[in-house]
Design a protein around this motif. Structure first.
Motif, PDB file in Angstrom:
ATOM      1  N   VAL A  28       2.626  32.510  14.522  1.00 44.67           N
ATOM      2  CA  VAL A  28       1.485  31.671  13.692  1.00 44.67           C
ATOM      3  C   VAL A  28       0.364  32.365  13.487  1.00 44.67           C
ATOM      4  N   ALA A  29       0.048  33.439  14.381  1.00 41.46           N
ATOM      5  CA  ALA A  29      -0.892  34.201  14.119  1.00 41.46           C
ATOM      6  C   ALA A  29      -0.813  35.060  12.879  1.00 41.46           C
ATOM      7  N   GLU A  30       0.285  35.448  12.530  1.00 43.93           N
ATOM      8  CA  GLU A  30       0.514  36.215  11.454  1.00 43.93           C
ATOM      9  C   GLU A  30       0.266  35.472  10.193  1.00 43.93           C
ATOM     10  N   ARG A  31       0.757  34.163  10.235  1.00 41.04           N
ATOM     11  CA  ARG A  31       0.410  33.426   9.069  1.00 41.04           C
ATOM     12  C   ARG A  31      -0.861  33.100   8.666  1.00 41.04           C
ATOM     13  N   VAL A  32      -1.525  32.672   9.897  1.00 40.79           N
ATOM     14  CA  VAL A  32      -3.080  32.363   9.606  1.00 40.79           C
ATOM     15  C   VAL A  32      -3.729  33.465   9.193  1.00 40.79           C
ATOM     16  N   GLY A  33      -3.422  34.350   9.882  1.00 45.89           N
ATOM     17  CA  GLY A  33      -4.222  35.929   9.136  1.00 45.89           C
ATOM     18  C   GLY A  33      -3.915  36.104   7.767  1.00 45.89           C
ATOM     19  N   ALA A  34      -2.716  35.840   7.224  1.00 44.73           N
ATOM     20  CA  ALA A  34      -2.100  36.055   5.859  1.00 44.73           C
ATOM     21  C   ALA A  34      -2.884  35.238   4.858  1.00 44.73           C
ATOM     22  N   LEU A  35      -2.827  33.958   5.205  1.00 49.24           N
ATOM     23  CA  LEU A  35      -3.207  33.237   4.266  1.00 49.24           C
ATOM     24  C   LEU A  35      -4.740  32.402   4.121  1.00 49.24           C
ATOM     25  N   MET A  36      -5.246  32.541   5.556  1.00 45.34           N
ATOM     26  CA  MET A  36      -6.561  31.619   5.742  1.00 45.34           C
ATOM     27  C   MET A  36      -7.837  32.069   4.509  1.00 45.34           C
ATOM     28  N   SER A  37      -7.652  33.260   3.984  1.00 45.30           N
ATOM     29  CA  SER A  37      -8.911  33.543   3.014  1.00 45.30           C
ATOM     30  C   SER A  37      -8.541  33.105   1.618  1.00 45.30           C
ATOM     31  N   HIS A  38      -7.482  32.540   1.418  1.00 44.89           N
ATOM     32  CA  HIS A  38      -6.946  32.106   0.081  1.00 44.89           C
ATOM     33  C   HIS A  38      -7.649  30.741  -0.691  1.00 44.89           C
ATOM     34  N   PRO A  39      -8.162  30.841  -1.540  1.00 48.84           N
ATOM     35  CA  PRO A  39      -8.800  29.712  -1.955  1.00 48.84           C
ATOM     36  C   PRO A  39      -8.046  28.497  -2.438  1.00 48.84           C
ATOM     37  N   GLY A  40      -6.750  28.879  -2.692  1.00 49.81           N
ATOM     38  CA  GLY A  40      -5.803  27.571  -2.624  1.00 49.81           C
ATOM     39  C   GLY A  40      -5.253  27.029  -1.378  1.00 49.81           C
ATOM     40  N   LEU A  41      -5.827  27.445  -0.104  1.00 51.06           N
ATOM     41  CA  LEU A  41      -5.564  26.780   0.779  1.00 51.06           C
ATOM     42  C   LEU A  41      -6.378  25.680   1.337  1.00 51.06           C
ATOM     43  N   PHE A  42      -5.798  24.364   1.542  1.00 54.95           N
ATOM     44  CA  PHE A  42      -6.563  23.285   1.978  1.00 54.95           C
ATOM     45  C   PHE A  42      -6.637  23.163   3.396  1.00 54.95           C
ATOM     46  N   ALA A  43      -5.316  23.183   3.992  1.00 53.58           N
ATOM     47  CA  ALA A  43      -5.080  22.842   5.472  1.00 53.58           C
ATOM     48  C   ALA A  43      -3.809  23.505   5.894  1.00 53.58           C
ATOM     49  N   TRP A  44      -3.865  23.440   7.385  1.00 54.04           N
ATOM     50  CA  TRP A  44      -2.589  23.995   7.874  1.00 54.04           C
ATOM     51  C   TRP A  44      -1.713  22.708   8.580  1.00 54.04           C
TER      52      TRP A  44
END
Length: 290
Positions: free
Chosen positions: A231-247
């Motif tokens: 979970v931590a790896e996925r959050v760290g990898a994607l959290m700064s992407h402008p295409g991400l809206f929500a988990w």
């Protein structure tokens, strides 16, 4: 005489007893009072004298987001007689904290934190040689728009209220048509399965290129196993992407074949929110009581 000891399990294992156990053979089991379930009995042999310190230090489980490129990592700990030595690793490399006290250590990186996940390994020892280890997760990224899920409908993005218009199960070749139809948000079940972080980034790239954002999930089997590092790896990898809206933490965890306990979901929620203060975390339930 009743010589049994009972400990309510408020947190997840492992747990430590709060008093010395006399030398000898001890038996233990787990009871779930809500459904009157009692496990089989296991045993262990305690050989140390009751006056010997065998209690390892306790390292506080506190993950976090590093808002500044030079923000210090703070780790906290405690011990019944006092911690005498602390060692830290950051992303697998041993580092030297700038300050170490009886209850906490602080580390400031010599160079700015890079965007993404940082793993901090904490080893604490006491005067008797008892040792504890815990891995903590920290993230860093530039400031992102803060998205808040409104209880009265819609979301608020940096103070501006918006309403959602999205689709489940959308593939990349359909993004242009979906965007033209006026949708804003898309979802794929790949991230509920074995879809990789690299594939998720490619999905977000394509969505963002069409003016869309995405709900990104987590591998359900790994969530059932309790894999917090994933979970931590996925959050760290994607959290700064402008295409991400929500988990999209979990889809229908109340179904028997993919059940995840509310306590575990709560634990995942707090982990995600500690690492990513910008995006909401969503769970949907089936409501199937049959």
């Amino acid at each position: 005489e009743d010589r049994s000891l009972s400990y309510p399990l408020e947190a997840f294992p492992p747990i430590s007893v709060d008093r010395p156990l006399a030398p000898g053979r001890w038996h233990w089991r787990v009871r779930v009072p809500d459904i009157d379930l009692v496990s089989t009995s296991w045993e262990f042999i305690q050989t140390a004298p009751v006056n010997r310190d065998t209690t390892e230090p306790v390292i506080v489980e506190r993950h976090g987001f590093l808002g500044s490129p030079h923000e210090s990592v703070v780790v906290q700990y405690s011990d019944n007689v006092g911690v005498t030595e602390v060692q830290l690793t950051v992303d697998g490399l041993e580092v030297h904290p700038q300050t170490i006290t009886a209850t906490e250590a602080r580390y400031v990186p010599p160079t700015p934190w890079s965007t993404g996940l940082h793993r901090v390994g904490v080893t604490a020892r006491d005067a008797a040689g008892n040792e504890a280890f815990r891995e903590l997760f920290f993230t860093h990224c530039p400031p992102m728009p803060t998205i808040t899920w409104n209880q009265t409908g819609g979301v608020t993005v940096d103070g501006q209220k918006r309403f959602l218009f999205g689709l489940y199960g959308v593939h990349e070749p359909d993004f242009a048509e979906v965007a033209e139809a006026g949708f804003n948000f898309v979802h794929s079940y790949r991230w509920d399965g074995a879809g990789s972080n690299a594939e998720a980034i490619a999905y977000l790239d394509a969505a963002h290129g069409h003016g869309l954002q995405a709900f990104i999930g987590f591998h359900r089997r790994l969530l059932i196993k309790g894999d917090e590092a994933f979970v931590a790896e996925r959050v760290g990898a994607l959290m700064s992407h402008p295409g991400l809206f929500a988990w999209y933490l979990y889809d229908e965890p109340d179904l028997d074949f993919q059940y995840v306990a509310p306590k575990m979901l709560t634990r995942y929620y707090h982990l995600i929110k500690a690492l990513d203060p910008f995006h909401p975390v969503i769970v949907t339930c089936a409501g199937d009581s049959a």
